[in-house]
Design a protein around this motif. Sequence first.
Motif, PDB file in Angstrom:
ATOM      1  N   PHE A   5      56.266  -8.797  -7.645  1.00 26.41           N
ATOM      2  CA  PHE A   5      57.504  -9.540  -7.379  1.00 26.41           C
ATOM      3  C   PHE A   5      58.596  -9.317  -8.433  1.00 26.41           C
ATOM      4  O   PHE A   5      59.719  -8.953  -8.079  1.00 26.41           O
ATOM      5  N   PRO A   6      58.283  -9.477  -9.729  1.00 31.53           N
ATOM      6  CA  PRO A   6      59.336  -9.237 -10.719  1.00 31.53           C
ATOM      7  C   PRO A   6      59.892  -7.812 -10.645  1.00 31.53           C
ATOM      8  O   PRO A   6      61.106  -7.604 -10.770  1.00 31.53           O
ATOM      9  N   PRO A  57      57.442 -17.134  -8.265  1.00 26.56           N
ATOM     10  CA  PRO A  57      57.472 -17.636  -6.886  1.00 26.56           C
ATOM     11  C   PRO A  57      56.740 -18.978  -6.780  1.00 26.56           C
ATOM     12  O   PRO A  57      55.753 -19.208  -7.477  1.00 26.56           O
ATOM     13  N   LYS A  58      57.263 -19.849  -5.929  1.00 22.85           N
ATOM     14  CA  LYS A  58      56.690 -21.196  -5.749  1.00 22.85           C
ATOM     15  C   LYS A  58      55.826 -21.225  -4.495  1.00 22.85           C
ATOM     16  O   LYS A  58      55.997 -20.398  -3.598  1.00 22.85           O
ATOM     17  N   GLU A  93      51.508 -16.079  -2.882  1.00 22.73           N
ATOM     18  CA  GLU A  93      50.061 -15.812  -2.976  1.00 22.73           C
ATOM     19  C   GLU A  93      49.768 -14.513  -3.713  1.00 22.73           C
ATOM     20  O   GLU A  93      48.859 -14.434  -4.534  1.00 22.73           O
ATOM     21  N   ARG A  94      50.561 -13.504  -3.399  1.00 19.62           N
ATOM     22  CA  ARG A  94      50.351 -12.219  -4.061  1.00 19.62           C
ATOM     23  C   ARG A  94      50.571 -12.347  -5.573  1.00 19.62           C
ATOM     24  O   ARG A  94      49.817 -11.797  -6.372  1.00 19.62           O
ATOM     25  N   TYR A  95      51.619 -13.095  -5.941  1.00 23.51           N
ATOM     26  CA  TYR A  95      51.943 -13.258  -7.355  1.00 23.51           C
ATOM     27  C   TYR A  95      50.805 -13.953  -8.095  1.00 23.51           C
ATOM     28  O   TYR A  95      50.377 -13.532  -9.169  1.00 23.51           O
ATOM     29  N   VAL A  96      50.302 -15.026  -7.500  1.00 27.28           N
ATOM     30  CA  VAL A  96      49.218 -15.782  -8.128  1.00 27.28           C
ATOM     31  C   VAL A  96      47.970 -14.910  -8.235  1.00 27.28           C
ATOM     32  O   VAL A  96      47.300 -14.869  -9.274  1.00 27.28           O
ATOM     33  N   ARG A  97      47.672 -14.170  -7.156  1.00 30.51           N
ATOM     34  CA  ARG A  97      46.493 -13.315  -7.160  1.00 30.51           C
ATOM     35  C   ARG A  97      46.596 -12.277  -8.291  1.00 30.51           C
ATOM     36  O   ARG A  97      45.671 -12.082  -9.074  1.00 30.51           O
ATOM     37  N   GLY A 141      44.472 -12.526 -11.691  1.00 25.91           N
ATOM     38  CA  GLY A 141      43.566 -11.384 -11.838  1.00 25.91           C
ATOM     39  C   GLY A 141      43.658 -10.782 -13.231  1.00 25.91           C
ATOM     40  O   GLY A 141      42.642 -10.493 -13.878  1.00 25.91           O
ATOM     41  N   ILE A 142      44.881 -10.630 -13.723  1.00 23.46           N
ATOM     42  CA  ILE A 142      45.071 -10.045 -15.054  1.00 23.46           C
ATOM     43  C   ILE A 142      44.484 -10.960 -16.133  1.00 23.46           C
ATOM     44  O   ILE A 142      43.714 -10.525 -16.990  1.00 23.46           O
TER      45      ILE A 142
END
Lengths: 472, 472
Positions: free
Chosen positions: A58-59, A301-302, A309-313, A317-318
């Motif tokens: 996203f960023p 992203p909120k 979801e992708r951002y959180v994943r 993950g990192i």
Amino acid sequence: MSSKSLDYENLNENVKKCQYAVRGELYLRASELQKEGKKIIFTNVGNPHALGQKPLTFPRQVVALCQAPFLLDDPNVGLVFPADAIARAKHYLSMTSGGLGAYSDSRGLPGIRKEVAEFIERRDGYPSDPELIFLTGGASIGVMQILNTIIRGAHDGILVPVPQYPLYSATISLLGGSFVPYYLEETANWGLDIGNLRQSVTQARSQGITISVLNVALAYLVYLCICDKVRAMVIINPGNPTGQCLSEANLKKDTITPYIEILFNAHPFMLLQWRRYTRFSISLSPNVSGQIFMGLMVSPPKPGDISYERYVRESKGILESLRRRARIMTDGFNSCRNVVCNFTEGAMYSFPQIRLPPKAIEAAKSAGKVADVFYCLKLLEATGISTVPGSGFGQKEGVFHLRTTILPAEEDMPAIMASFNKFNDEFMEQYETRGLFKDVKRNGETSTCCLHKLASPEKQLASPPSLIPTFM
Amino acid sequence: MSSKSLDYENLNENVKKCQYAVRGELYLRASELQKEGKKIIFTNVGNPHALGQKPLTFPRQVVALCQAPFLLDDPNVGLVFPADAIARAKHYLSMTSGGLGAYSDSRGLPGIRKEVAEFIERRDGYPSDPELIFLTGGASIGVMQILNTIIRGAHDGILVPVPQYPLYSATISLLGGSFVPYYLEETANWGLDIGNLRQSVTQARSQGITISVLNVALAYLVYLCICDKVRAMVIINPGNPTGQCLSEANLKKDTITPYIEILFNAHPFMLLQWRRYTRFSISLSPNVSGQIFMGLMVSPPKPGDISYERYVRESKGILESLRRRARIMTDGFNSCRNVVCNFTEGAMYSFPQIRLPPKAIEAAKSAGKVADVFYCLKLLEATGISTVPGSGFGQKEGVFHLRTTILPAEEDMPAIMASFNKFNDEFMEQYETRGLFKDVKRNGETSTCCLHKLASPEKQLASPPSLIPTFM
């Protein structure tokens, strides 16, 4: 060319001295070996992407759109970018006049400073004013600006915990201040040793030095304490090269007034919150794409956003992988002969102590090397693992470390640690026993007798200290 | 809070002093007026994109793809990016390990240093070694690194032409060197005045100072001259704030050995070519997207490439418009009462001399302002044009200038110059005549008599000097 020519010999000695350990002899040798075709594992710098960490999608989408704003008018843009990235790019571009090619306000874009202030309030419950937030292009620049502002002359001393990142000693020396070191206590998880600290402060004061405290690290949180006897105190957390974290209780001690807050993230960038400064500008403008990355870090992203979801994943993950790698590495070091290591609680560094046998120290001396440099060079030649000798950060007399990062890919980590273990065993075998054995004649036969064995090192280090002392 | 608290009063005096003219009182007042709703024309900083200059499409496409490398795997990428931009992004990404999120070599990516070296050879016919090229994140950082390297103490003097960009005096002072100024000759198109220069050098030498020469500017070409009596000489071209260019003949003088070459472009970035340095690293890594922009500037699309025509059209369009704007502005200033101005040959600056009447100088004194600050503040309040007073760059006693940029949109330029002219006329009317007139009684009636008029200023300035003197 005359003898007055500008060449290496007649350069500023401070500049020659200030070659960073992280880019020094070890790094140059590693680069040479790489050119010769050897596979090098570069763990000398906290450089996660170079070791395979994938960027957060996203960023990068948002900043790519800001770099190429004409894409926002392209009817096909929605085919390659999600709607929330497009909206966010428009949001940041609306804050600039002229986009990423234009200088911003010296302190950073007002809109991003507002997002940062909101983030600080949200996280800490401590009021934050965007007008007092400064964005700088990298942590080093921010540290140098603070030191430049604090230091007026040799009577201003900066109290720095050792081991320290060499940027600090080099900058303090360049600015003409006094570097006042004190040693962190390794057996207390790199905590403060109050006695040692008091001794350093007392000694400096007896020389007429006003103390400022700089607790060095590559980290995410800084508080600056003002009290009668200490001009300024900065705590940066977690530590570099030591990787320890301060507890929440430590940071909330009443004696420490929240004063300056510095916030770093993996994309090297820094926020300063000055509470009482008159506004003034030291430099022209921090890098605008870096500022936008900072905005994206403090306002990701909120829930409900397309990219949430992708951002959180990706980000979870990192972080989870980093924690697992820290565990593999710490356990790996602690299973090695004559190696002890605190757990990496934050940052990206592991800083094991290598208990070098006297014969290794002698061999290093004969080779004209500091003992830890000697060890790290041999490690590099044998395994391709490129580390930084602890002497680059400062350490107690006769105590040796190396700094490595926990950043190699998780799947490679067991093999790297096995390779380290094998090298270390062979090294210790070579230097620990030789000379400690003696040929003994017994019953007409010569046999080799082990005179003594080095005491087995303590493998368990103490838990972190529970408070930060006040400087009276 | 105790008296020892860290606040504005007890900060480093050098830092307080070093507030740049370009971001000083005028800029702060302009920002206030803007907040109050006044339309401000910001010409205080060379910030073309902030004043409407459009980015070049091709470089932005390439860097956007490098920012979001996952786009290269997107089947739709060809719908929004041309094939040559995609190929170029792959080319640059292949030079990195870890893309834009990773630190590069301290000197910059080897592949881009190679492109820069090839560009220098192509342009100058002078051999260039990529191993001796340093990329830095912005011109200021490069200048500071050079000065830091050259200056060892107060006996190292840096000969700086005045007017100068204040970065230089501030940095020299910070580094503890000696600032040795000499005045450029405005009537010789800001050329060197050999007499003045010799005097400065002689005086400095009599104080035991070894001279280095820094010919300051925001520019594209630097040669460093080494000879017996001068330790280092840097010529940066074109000038800032003066906007003059050195002729090709000047730059090729035998007496000037090509030694260090610094190359700037509109996206602030700098290349250094060190000829004899031992390799050593001062900082961690310059910004990688900036490095890629530099690569794109030195190797733009070639004839036959998909993006070639568009690139040429866009870049020629910008340069030709800048030339027309320089002409409109210079002619505009020279048509104003008591204003004389050299033509802007390069950079982005116009530096007209304002011949302030004695009454204006007195009025400024009464208001507690330097006379040119007084004039520029009145200009700002009356017209919204935000400039930088010449005193921020240094000027001769009793001579006043302002620095503006030639960057406002071409279509706005005639109106801006008309607005300036109107303000200047009114200003001169107010201060030039008052007090120069006297009430005289004649035949019982009182009438006002003009005692004298200021001599009309020379409007024609001399052509540039034909050579750069050697320093013996």
